[in-house]
Write a protein that holds these residues in place. Structure first.
Motif, short mmCIF file in Angstrom:
data_model
loop_
_atom_site.label_atom_id
_atom_site.label_comp_id
_atom_site.label_asym_id
_atom_site.label_seq_id
_atom_site.Cartn_x
_atom_site.Cartn_y
_atom_site.Cartn_z
N ALA A 102 -9.14 -6.12 19.01
CA ALA A 102 -9.48 -5.75 17.64
C ALA A 102 -8.26 -5.65 16.73
N VAL A 103 -7.15 -6.26 17.13
CA VAL A 103 -5.94 -6.23 16.31
C VAL A 103 -6.17 -7.02 15.02
N GLY A 104 -5.72 -6.46 13.91
CA GLY A 104 -5.84 -7.14 12.62
C GLY A 104 -4.48 -7.49 12.06
N VAL A 105 -4.33 -8.71 11.53
CA VAL A 105 -3.06 -9.17 10.97
C VAL A 105 -3.30 -9.77 9.59
N ASP A 106 -2.42 -9.42 8.65
CA ASP A 106 -2.42 -10.05 7.33
C ASP A 106 -0.99 -10.48 7.03
N SER A 107 -0.82 -11.63 6.42
CA SER A 107 0.53 -12.16 6.21
C SER A 107 0.56 -13.04 4.96
N THR A 108 1.73 -13.06 4.32
CA THR A 108 1.92 -13.97 3.20
C THR A 108 2.08 -15.41 3.66
N VAL A 109 2.33 -15.62 4.95
CA VAL A 109 2.32 -16.98 5.53
C VAL A 109 0.92 -17.19 6.09
N LEU A 151 -2.95 -18.48 13.61
CA LEU A 151 -2.20 -18.76 14.83
C LEU A 151 -2.12 -17.53 15.74
N GLU A 152 -1.88 -16.37 15.16
CA GLU A 152 -1.80 -15.17 15.99
C GLU A 152 -3.15 -14.87 16.63
N ARG A 153 -4.23 -15.11 15.90
CA ARG A 153 -5.56 -14.90 16.49
C ARG A 153 -5.78 -15.86 17.65
N SER A 154 -5.41 -17.12 17.47
CA SER A 154 -5.58 -18.12 18.53
C SER A 154 -4.75 -17.77 19.76
N VAL A 155 -3.49 -17.37 19.54
CA VAL A 155 -2.62 -17.01 20.65
C VAL A 155 -3.16 -15.78 21.37
N ARG A 156 -3.61 -14.79 20.60
CA ARG A 156 -4.12 -13.56 21.21
C ARG A 156 -5.33 -13.85 22.09
N GLU A 157 -6.25 -14.67 21.59
CA GLU A 157 -7.45 -14.98 22.37
C GLU A 157 -7.10 -15.75 23.64
N GLU A 168 11.88 -18.73 5.81
CA GLU A 168 12.09 -19.15 4.43
C GLU A 168 11.65 -18.06 3.46
N GLN A 169 10.47 -17.48 3.71
CA GLN A 169 9.99 -16.43 2.81
C GLN A 169 10.87 -15.18 2.89
N MET A 170 11.40 -14.90 4.07
CA MET A 170 12.31 -13.76 4.19
C MET A 170 13.58 -14.01 3.39
N GLN A 171 14.09 -15.23 3.42
CA GLN A 171 15.30 -15.55 2.66
C GLN A 171 15.06 -15.37 1.17
N GLU A 172 13.80 -15.58 0.75
CA GLU A 172 13.43 -15.40 -0.66
C GLU A 172 12.92 -14.00 -0.94
N ARG A 173 12.92 -13.16 0.10
CA ARG A 173 12.50 -11.75 0.01
C ARG A 173 11.06 -11.61 -0.50
N ARG A 174 10.20 -12.51 -0.05
CA ARG A 174 8.80 -12.42 -0.46
C ARG A 174 7.84 -12.40 0.74
N TYR A 175 8.38 -12.29 1.94
CA TYR A 175 7.53 -12.24 3.13
C TYR A 175 7.03 -10.82 3.36
N ARG A 176 5.73 -10.71 3.57
CA ARG A 176 5.10 -9.44 3.92
C ARG A 176 4.07 -9.67 5.01
N ARG A 177 4.05 -8.76 5.96
CA ARG A 177 3.11 -8.85 7.08
C ARG A 177 2.65 -7.45 7.45
N ALA A 178 1.36 -7.30 7.69
CA ALA A 178 0.82 -6.02 8.13
C ALA A 178 -0.01 -6.26 9.38
N GLU A 179 0.20 -5.42 10.38
CA GLU A 179 -0.56 -5.50 11.62
C GLU A 179 -1.15 -4.13 11.91
#
Length: 267
Positions: free
Chosen positions: A132-139, A145-151, A243-254
């Motif tokens: 039941a892990v939930g992930v949200d990301s700006t990518v 992909l994380e859902r596929s890998v987890r399953e 790339e998004q981290m270099q532009e300081r716009r990457y955000r991820r919540a798990e």
């Protein structure tokens, strides 16, 4: 027993219980005199138990390297031992607890029976519901992909990493009564400014190292072509994260749900 590095445990448990300890209420920590943390890892839960309980907290793990880290981090006594054959006499503690341990054991029921033997009052387990892990990301590709890998990983791993509703039944089968369950949500957020561990995680995604660490489990359910395609997509996603981290716009919540199950030992 699955093995984990100290760095992995620190990353996955960082900040847990900092927001709220309400889900630990049924452990009655303020009333404890002697507590055993089984599978203590690097000691994150041990430190919480020590802060909330007036009694002595003992850390146990089968991995000497993790015990060394736990001892240095907490200053608490440590013991090397097997969760299914605890090296203590009957009724040695009034609380025996574990965090994210049973999902990594081939026989979680045997561990709970061992917990019940050395406790004269309470047994508790804090276990993640990995299904039941939930992930949200700006990518955007990261979420799918994380859902596929987890399953695929859950299908290929040889332990039950999503015990979920089975835990109360395991407790009752071990002779524990008054079994109660509370749910805790561990939320981890990655956003600017990024710390060193977050930058390392992104680099591991871009190199494929993070996925490769689970290659054995993934190949049990994926064909060679499927694994190779997943690996390529994962690295491409990782490069987008960097790339998004270099532009300081990457955000991820798990958000990882944990079930806190507590049972009482009967005479």
């Amino acid at each position: 027993m699955r093995k984990f590095s100290p760095e992995y445990l620190r990353r996955t448990r960082e900040g847990m219980w900092d927001d709220s300890r309400e889900a630990l209420q049924d452990l009655s920590l303020s009333d404890r005199s002697r507590v055993l943390d089984v599978g203590c890892g690097t000691g994150e839960l041990s430190a919480v138990l020590d802060a909330e309980s007036p009694g002595e907290v003992v850390c146990l793990d089968a991995d000497p390297e993790l015990l060394r880290v736990a001892r240095e981090a907490t200053g608490l006594p440590v013991v090397a031992g097997d969760a299914t054959r605890l090296p203590f006499p009957d009724d040695a503690f009034d609380l025996v607890v574990c965090q994210a341990l049973l999902v990594n054991l081939p026989d979680p029921a045997a561990a709970v029976e061992s917990f019940a033997r050395v406790s004269d009052d309470l047994v508790a387990a804090v276990e993640p519901d990995n299904a039941a892990v939930g992930v949200d990301s700006t990518v955007s590709a990261e979420v799918a992909l994380e859902r596929s890998v987890r399953e695929s990983y859950m299908a290929g791993v040889r332990t039950d990493v999503a015990l979920g509703d089975r835990l109360p039944d395991i407790f009752e089968a071990a002779g524990l009564r008054d079994v109660r369950t509370r749910r805790y949500f561990h939320r981890k957020v990655t956003e600017p400014p990024y710390d060193e561990l977050e930058l390392e995680d992104a680099a591991r995604k871009a190199s494929g190292a993070g996925l490769a660490s689970h290659e054995t489990e993934l190949r049990r359910t994926l064909s060679d072509d499927e694994y190779d395609a997943l690996y390529r997509d994962w690295r491409e996603m990782g490069r987008s994260v960097v790339e998004q981290m270099q532009e300081r716009r990457y955000r991820r919540a798990e958000v990882v749900p944990f079930d806190v199950v507590v049972g009482r030992v009967t005479d």
